[in-house]
Design a protein around this motif. Structure first.
Motif: not given
Length: 299
Positions: A163, A133-134, A124, A127-131
């Motif tokens: 990743k 996929d939500g 999560d 996800v918050h920093v855009g790495i």
């Protein structure tokens, strides 16, 4: 009737892999045992399996003597004895309630739930920093059943692996935790696979108990046959019970052999079994009449 040499037991034997493989190999034979022929389970299965695996090196050392001097003996009973033992252990473990503190699945599930939550929290954050996929993380989070938990660990491990170069210095998740998630998820899926149907529906308790009784019957009948042929070959020496002891004798040990701790085979952390000690007694040179086969073990 096969004449090939038996496959030796090699150490270490980790977690339930050996037992699972034995069950898979013998599943058709186990399923074919009629309910009218099932033996009553009147011994501690893990302890009996431990004893028989400890006796196996000495028993198998007599194989050529069996072929030469005990014509007609079903050599498959000797060759497949370790597989029968491990399959009996596997079906015994799978017949345990998943909620039982002694079930090997329960501690695996407890570890899996905690590890899944830790990795989801780390996911999560990424996800918050855009790495990450939500929607992909959200899909993993939707799982709730035992099989879902196991699958989620595998999926999370794959997500971090994809990743890892980008997130290695940006996440609280450790490389060890990710590797453990991949391994534990696979182990748990294997352990749950025979307990749950492909639909995810739990295997009925009665069906698991019957399967255990079938595997136990094959195992005990094979060991009984081996004990009888050992008694035949070692009649003059009088040491048959030292080579292949009765499963009904408390604390029975063989001279020069070691009881294998099969409890380690159920350790979800992968604790290895100790090596099976080798014992090869001298062989009888004067054959005697092979005793008549008694009824299956019912002591």
């Amino acid at each position: 009737m096969t004449t090939s040499a038996p496959t030796p037991i090699t150490a270490p034997i980790a977690d339930t892999k050996r037992a699972s493989a034995a069950y898979a190999k013998l599943q058709a034979e186990i399923d074919a045992v009629p309910e009218t022929k099932l033996l009553r389970i009147n011994v501690d299965i893990p302890k009996t399996v431990s004893m028989v695996l400890g006796a196996w090196p000495a028993i198998s050392s007599l194989r050529e003597k069996v072929i030469a001097e005990a014509a007609g003996f079903p050599i498959d009973q000797l060759d497949k004895l370790p597989d029968y033992a491990f399959a009996a252990l596997y079906t015994h473990l799978l017949a345990m309630p998943a909620s039982s503190s002694s079930s090997p699945v329960q501690p695996m599930l407890e570890e899996a739930v905690a590890l899944r939550e830790d990795l989801l929290v780390a996911a999560d954050a990424l996800v918050h920093v855009g790495i990450f996929d939500g929607p992909r993380v959200a899909e993993i989070r939707k799982g709730s059943g035992h099989v879902d938990i196991a699958s989620d660990l595998v999926a999370l491990a794959a997500l971090f692996d994809d990743k890892w170069d980008a997130v290695a210095n940006k996440t609280a998740a450790t490389r060890e935790a990710i590797d453990r998630a991949a391994a534990l998820g696979a182990e748990l899926i294997t352990a749950l696979g025979a307990r749950f149907l492909p639909s995810g529906e739990a295997l009925p308790v009665a069906a698991a108990a019957t399967r255990r009784a079938r595997a136990f019957t094959l195992f005990m009948n094979a060991y009984d046959a081996c004990r009888r042929v050992v008694a035949f070959l070692r009649w003059n020496e009088g040491d048959a019970d030292s080579i292949a002891p009765s499963p009904f004798l408390k604390g029975a040990r063989r001279r020069g052999t070691e009881v294998v701790d099969v409890g380690a085979a159920t350790d979800p952390a992968g604790t290895a079994l100790p090596a099976v000690a080798s014992a090869a007694p001298s062989l009888a040179t004067a054959p005697v009449a092979l005793p008549a086969s008694p009824a299956p073990v019912t002591e």
